[in-house]
Design a protein around this motif. Sequence first.
Motif, PDB file in Angstrom:
ATOM      1  N   ILE A 155       0.838  -1.204   0.000  1.00  0.00           N
ATOM      2  CA  ILE A 155       0.000   0.000   0.000  1.00  0.00           C
ATOM      3  C   ILE A 155       0.869   1.247   0.000  1.00  0.00           C
ATOM      4  O   ILE A 155       0.626   2.205  -0.744  1.00  0.00           O
ATOM      5  CB  ILE A 155      -0.940   0.002   1.220  1.00  0.00           C
ATOM      6  N   GLU A 156       1.906   1.234   0.834  1.00  0.00           N
ATOM      7  CA  GLU A 156       2.793   2.398   0.911  1.00  0.00           C
ATOM      8  C   GLU A 156       3.505   2.632  -0.417  1.00  0.00           C
ATOM      9  O   GLU A 156       3.633   3.765  -0.882  1.00  0.00           O
ATOM     10  CB  GLU A 156       3.817   2.193   2.026  1.00  0.00           C
ATOM     11  N   ALA A 157       3.976   1.533  -1.040  1.00  0.00           N
ATOM     12  CA  ALA A 157       4.650   1.669  -2.340  1.00  0.00           C
ATOM     13  C   ALA A 157       3.688   2.246  -3.373  1.00  0.00           C
ATOM     14  O   ALA A 157       4.050   3.134  -4.152  1.00  0.00           O
ATOM     15  CB  ALA A 157       5.175   0.307  -2.797  1.00  0.00           C
ATOM     16  N   GLY A 158       2.451   1.745  -3.387  1.00  0.00           N
ATOM     17  CA  GLY A 158       1.462   2.271  -4.325  1.00  0.00           C
ATOM     18  C   GLY A 158       1.158   3.729  -4.091  1.00  0.00           C
ATOM     19  O   GLY A 158       0.981   4.508  -5.031  1.00  0.00           O
ATOM     20  N   THR A 159       1.130   4.134  -2.823  1.00  0.00           N
ATOM     21  CA  THR A 159       0.878   5.528  -2.491  1.00  0.00           C
ATOM     22  C   THR A 159       2.007   6.423  -2.990  1.00  0.00           C
ATOM     23  O   THR A 159       1.777   7.497  -3.543  1.00  0.00           O
ATOM     24  CB  THR A 159       0.723   5.682  -0.962  1.00  0.00           C
ATOM     25  N   GLN A 160       3.239   5.957  -2.813  1.00  0.00           N
ATOM     26  CA  GLN A 160       4.382   6.742  -3.279  1.00  0.00           C
ATOM     27  C   GLN A 160       4.382   6.851  -4.804  1.00  0.00           C
ATOM     28  O   GLN A 160       4.671   7.911  -5.356  1.00  0.00           O
ATOM     29  CB  GLN A 160       5.681   6.109  -2.780  1.00  0.00           C
ATOM     30  N   ALA A 181      11.034   0.244 -10.413  1.00  0.00           N
ATOM     31  CA  ALA A 181      12.138  -0.051  -9.498  1.00  0.00           C
ATOM     32  C   ALA A 181      11.630  -0.200  -8.070  1.00  0.00           C
ATOM     33  O   ALA A 181      12.051  -1.096  -7.328  1.00  0.00           O
ATOM     34  CB  ALA A 181      13.194   1.050  -9.572  1.00  0.00           C
ATOM     35  N   ARG A 182      10.704   0.695  -7.674  1.00  0.00           N
ATOM     36  CA  ARG A 182      10.165   0.642  -6.308  1.00  0.00           C
ATOM     37  C   ARG A 182       9.432  -0.670  -6.058  1.00  0.00           C
ATOM     38  O   ARG A 182       9.626  -1.325  -5.023  1.00  0.00           O
ATOM     39  CB  ARG A 182       9.217   1.830  -6.087  1.00  0.00           C
ATOM     40  N   LEU A 183       8.598  -1.086  -6.983  1.00  0.00           N
ATOM     41  CA  LEU A 183       7.806  -2.293  -6.795  1.00  0.00           C
ATOM     42  C   LEU A 183       8.667  -3.549  -6.874  1.00  0.00           C
ATOM     43  O   LEU A 183       8.470  -4.501  -6.118  1.00  0.00           O
ATOM     44  CB  LEU A 183       6.685  -2.345  -7.840  1.00  0.00           C
ATOM     45  N   LEU A 184       9.655  -3.554  -7.782  1.00  0.00           N
ATOM     46  CA  LEU A 184      10.524  -4.710  -7.885  1.00  0.00           C
ATOM     47  C   LEU A 184      11.444  -4.826  -6.672  1.00  0.00           C
ATOM     48  O   LEU A 184      11.758  -5.918  -6.207  1.00  0.00           O
ATOM     49  CB  LEU A 184      11.346  -4.627  -9.176  1.00  0.00           C
ATOM     50  N   ALA A 188      11.770  -8.003  -4.159  1.00  0.00           N
ATOM     51  CA  ALA A 188      13.050  -8.608  -3.787  1.00  0.00           C
ATOM     52  C   ALA A 188      13.231  -8.626  -2.276  1.00  0.00           C
ATOM     53  O   ALA A 188      13.758  -9.576  -1.709  1.00  0.00           O
ATOM     54  CB  ALA A 188      14.199  -7.843  -4.449  1.00  0.00           C
ATOM     55  N   SER A 189      12.771  -7.567  -1.591  1.00  0.00           N
ATOM     56  CA  SER A 189      12.922  -7.495  -0.135  1.00  0.00           C
ATOM     57  C   SER A 189      12.121  -8.582   0.554  1.00  0.00           C
ATOM     58  O   SER A 189      12.494  -9.082   1.610  1.00  0.00           O
ATOM     59  CB  SER A 189      12.501  -6.118   0.383  1.00  0.00           C
ATOM     60  N   PHE A 190      11.014  -8.984  -0.034  1.00  0.00           N
ATOM     61  CA  PHE A 190      10.201 -10.046   0.554  1.00  0.00           C
ATOM     62  C   PHE A 190      10.875 -11.408   0.408  1.00  0.00           C
ATOM     63  O   PHE A 190      10.578 -12.327   1.154  1.00  0.00           O
ATOM     64  CB  PHE A 190       8.826 -10.114  -0.124  1.00  0.00           C
TER      65      PHE A 190
END
Length: 483
Positions: A155-160, A181-184, A188-190
């Motif tokens: 949700i935070e990534a989508g908001t940004q 890049a943000r979503l990928l 990767a962090s997960f």
Amino acid sequence: MTSMTPETSAGEGDLFEGDPAMFPDQNRGGAPAAFRAEPDGFDRVPPQDRDAELSVLGGMLLSKDAITAVVEILKGYEFYKPVHETIYLAIVDMYGKGEPVDPITMKEEFTRRGEITKIGGASYLHTLVQSVPTAANAPYYAEIVRDKWKLRQAIEAGTQVTAMGYAQDADPAEVIEASAARLLTLQASFDMGKDPAGWDTPMEELIEAWEDDQAAGENPGLPMPWEDLQSMLCTVPGHLVILAGRPGMGKSVALLDLMRHLAVVHDRPAAFVSLEMARRQIMNRLIAAEAEIPQHDIRKRALDDGQWKKYDKVRDRITTSPLRLIVPPGGITVPQIRSALRRWQIEDRLPNALAIDYLQIVKPDGQGRGGNRTNEVDAIARGLKEIALEFDLPVFAAAQLSRQTTGRESKVPQLSDLRESGEIEQAADAVILLHREDYYEPESERAGEIDMIVAKNREGSTGIVTAGFRGRFSKIEAMGQDF
């Protein structure tokens, strides 16, 4: 198994260390108010599960086995309620010191820290224990807590991403690139396992890994078409190797030869990114080298019967090889390279090696544009090295040498000739300077030879490897082979 019902009260604190000016009212793992409120005024609560959080902590207070299992899953920041993160970290701290962990010892610890009121008093610790059905299920509850955190992250990534799109001066290409890049990065962090950066890796574990590597037998490094150079460099994942030379010296030929040899001869995935040739030109060179057909005839589309037979012999070998030829329209930036590799990583399609032709025409990213040229090239060189380490693959990049080589009596290049940046030399694990006598003197006794001068080699010796330069076939071959 009890049902985990999300709490309906909002939490506090920040999940991301974002720009407070852009997200002034973000709450823990949530979204700005504009995205939390429905049109009728109903407040949308970020994903969370209070019961799961209580049960994780309660299980840890009841069983040290639960603590051992949960720390493999959670780091602490995944809890929605800050007080739960505080309690979790205190439990882990006490357990790490070898102290007993239960409601009584934790009450004493929080009292000593002056935080007993902050966590809701001793009664709250007892509430945690009473809320857990069984300590054996603590890992399962921890998975629920982590999954809710992942949703809040998304949700935070989508908001940004939304905020970037609404910016008045937004450049569509940059927004799309940054969004991807943000979503990928989030994906990767997960996927990261325990201690991905090695902060807590004991020396015994490192020694055992080293011994296993040694027992596995000789490591010749990445396969290269030139055995002497391969032996000298022993290129492994994480290395950045620079091939530098003046225009026309053979940088592109060498890079394509490396990737062709890896993919076509050894059937290992390789990617060649060209920023100065069209895909048609690369294919001309690839077929010329593999089939040994003069480039001139291929460009003229004047192949005779014998040449077509040569092509037919190599066609299937080229077609089935795991070689990717990439010509990014409009150029490419380091973040775009990283995004493409991240996508391949998620799809389990990472190449064994990546070649960039060439470094100085990689575009500076949005923040670097319009800045000092040296700083831009420095950032590109550092970025390529970071990519090699991040994706655990060798990166080969061509680099241009300055004109000062042509003004000297000796035309043999030096490390100081690297154009526009000292960071190229600094970031590289190896620097190979390409030199041909017949480039300057066509009638030289050494016509048809190319020197690959290993001027820097972080993990081995330096020296010169001489090979045969077959320009008409766009090919460099080890000395001693039949030309």
